[in-house]
Design an enzyme around this catalytic site. Structure first.
Site, PDB file in Angstrom:
ATOM      1  N   HIS A  36       1.248  -1.408  -0.307  1.00  0.00           N
ATOM      2  CA  HIS A  36      -0.097  -0.496  -0.344  1.00  0.00           C
ATOM      3  C   HIS A  36       0.753   0.937   0.413  1.00  0.00           C
ATOM      4  O   HIS A  36       0.639   1.913  -1.029  1.00  0.00           O
ATOM      5  CB  HIS A  36      -0.443  -0.279   1.299  1.00  0.00           C
ATOM      6  CG  HIS A  36      -1.374   1.274   1.369  1.00  0.00           C
ATOM      7  ND1 HIS A  36      -1.669   2.181   1.736  1.00  0.00           N
ATOM      8  CD2 HIS A  36      -3.181   0.701   0.702  1.00  0.00           C
ATOM      9  CE1 HIS A  36      -2.732   2.823   1.951  1.00  0.00           C
ATOM     10  NE2 HIS A  36      -3.722   2.036   1.028  1.00  0.00           N
ATOM     11  N   ASN A  81     -13.707   4.288   2.461  1.00  0.00           N
ATOM     12  CA  ASN A  81     -14.003   3.523   1.981  1.00  0.00           C
ATOM     13  C   ASN A  81     -15.220   2.891   2.012  1.00  0.00           C
ATOM     14  O   ASN A  81     -15.555   1.705   1.482  1.00  0.00           O
ATOM     15  CB  ASN A  81     -13.262   2.263   1.816  1.00  0.00           C
ATOM     16  CG  ASN A  81     -11.774   2.739   0.271  1.00  0.00           C
ATOM     17  OD1 ASN A  81     -11.925   4.479   0.170  1.00  0.00           O
ATOM     18  ND2 ASN A  81     -10.729   1.945   0.455  1.00  0.00           N
ATOM     19  N   SER A  83      -7.513   5.937  -0.926  1.00  0.00           N
ATOM     20  CA  SER A  83      -6.369   5.718  -0.690  1.00  0.00           C
ATOM     21  C   SER A  83      -5.136   5.827  -2.077  1.00  0.00           C
ATOM     22  O   SER A  83      -4.138   6.951  -2.224  1.00  0.00           O
ATOM     23  CB  SER A  83      -5.610   4.382  -0.558  1.00  0.00           C
ATOM     24  OG  SER A  83      -6.183   4.210   1.080  1.00  0.00           O
TER      25      SER A  83
END
Length: 439
Positions: free
Chosen positions: A223, A321, A388
């Site tokens: 990530h 999200n 993100s």
């Protein structure tokens, strides 16, 4: 003692009740407390907490002292004071929490106190949509994404996305049409770290630090590497297309989330203090925790965000999200909340929306569906989705603005960013000022 937070600034010299039902959820908080102090009276405030609430002496941890921060986080019953931010992370026994709040109410140098949250990235792993953690990486789910990627492209931005040379996200924010590169600007990405040996990124990394006990800054999740790549990947990656918004900017990679994708408010604070000490112009945070409808923003994070902006650094954070209200800490008025849009420039179904509360709005939108960027070796690249992924697009744009106006304050950079956004058809509650655009 219920899980409550108090903010002295609520009015009439009293603490305002900041009751967050989300904090009552299992695994939503750590048991420690965040205490916001008057920057001119930090020692007085800590002394009051020690004498009235039995708090052990907190170790002062300055931004450049990453190893000290990790040592404090790793040790039981230790508290940390971040003097540049005026915030302490207090380890207090359950039977002393009421005394902590009482002391905070009575001591003028203590401005606010609240429970420390756990923060997460989130992953939708397959068609069953099993969520790991709460937050922001939304991996491609064909049933959901198909509704977005098959819609018609906005005519004004071109009939289709040809990604031979540039990713669709880079084109959407028009980073392929600017002469600016972010040269001389440092972008701090506070996330799961970075692949320090990645062939596209290794030469771009100006500094690293891990605030996760027992883990190096090396990214064992992916990530963080993905977010670093989007913000400041190279103009000529090892494999096309280009995906980095500000290829001349320097990357500061702070590991505040573990390889498993979780962390705490205290680790974020340590990362912010470190980023400031390293000269970051913008801090990108693709992380957070969910909030309930009608829930107020964190008074501690809002106050420190104001202090960061005053110091000349802008904070951008993922809106979230879960499709609900904008998440913490993006819901703070002084933090820019970033929503995600798909290839058709419509808001992604997972992207959190604003609510009619101060600070709880979306500020701006950026590409967040099927975004290609760097990934730890040996894979090198990956295409994933989420707010993100939208957030580092905006951080990269801020770096470009910072190069164009090196003397601009953080507030001025924010104004230029929002005024330069491309207006979208969706309501501001979903996309804020619109789609971020490179200058």
């Amino acid at each position: 003692m219920t899980n409550e937070s108090f903010d002295r600034r609520a009015g009439d010299g009293q603490f305002g009740l900041y009751d967050q039902s989300v904090l009552k959820r299992e695994n939503a908080y750590t048991g420690k407390y965040l205490v916001l102090l008057d920057c001119q009276e930090e020692e007085r405030g800590m002394q009051a907490l020690r004498s009235q609430a039995g708090i052990a002496a907190a170790e002062s941890v300055r931004g450049a002292e990453a190893e000290n921060a990790v040592r404090v986080f790793d040790a039981p019953d230790m508290s940390a004071l971040f003097p540049e931010l005026g915030v302490a992370v207090i380890d207090v026994a359950p039977d002393q929490r009421e005394a902590l709040m009482t002391a905070a109410q009575e001591e003028p140098s203590v401005i606010a106190a609240e429970p420390e949250r756990l923060v997460y990235i989130s992953t939708i792993t397959d068609r069953t949509r099993e969520v790991k953690g709460y937050y922001p990486t939304y991996r491609s789910d064909e049933d959901v994404l198909e509704r977005h990627t098959t819609a018609a492209m906005a005519v004004s931005l071109g009939p289709a996305w040809d990604e031979t040379a540039h990713t669709w996200g880079l084109q959407a924010v028009r980073a392929n049409h600017t002469h600016l590169t972010g040269q001389g600007v440092r972008v701090a990405v506070l996330d799961t770290g970075v692949d320090t040996e990645h062939p596209d990124l290794s030469a771009r990394i100006a500094g690293t630090a891990s605030f996760v006990p027992g883990q190096s800054v090396q990214d064992g999740n992916g990530h963080g590497t993905h977010c670093c790549g989007t913000a400041a990947g190279p103009a000529e990656p090892q494999h096309q297309p280009r995906y980095g918004i500000a290829p001349g900017a320097e990357i500061l990679a702070g590991k505040v989330l573990s390889n498993q994708g979780s962390g705490s408010d205290g680790q974020i604070l340590a990362g912010i203090a470190w980023a400031l000490s390293q000269g970051a112009k913008v801090i990108s945070m693709s992380l957070g925790a969910p909030v309930s409808p009608g829930q107020l923003f964190s008074p501690v994070f809002e106050s420190l965000a104001k202090r960061v902006v005053t110091a000349g650094t802008l904070i951008v954070a993922a809106a979230g999200n879960d499709g609900g209200p904008v998440n913490h800490p993006a819901n703070c008025p002084s933090v820019l909340a970033v929503a995600a849009v798909g290839r058709a420039l419509d808001v992604a179904p997972f992207s959190c929306r604003g609510q009619g509360l101060l600070g709880a709005e979306v500020n701006i939108a950026a590409p967040g569906v099927e975004v290609r960027s760097a990934w730890p070796m040996p894979q090198l690249y990956n295409t994933i989705s989420g707010t993100s992924m939208a957030t580092p697009h905006i951080a990269g744009i801020v770096a470009l603005l910072g190069e164009a106006a090196p003397d601009a304050t953080a507030a001025e950079l924010k104004k230029r960013l929002l005024s330069g956004a491309y207006r979208l058809a969706q309501a501001p509650a979903s996309v804020g000022a619109g789609l971020g655009q490179a200058p």
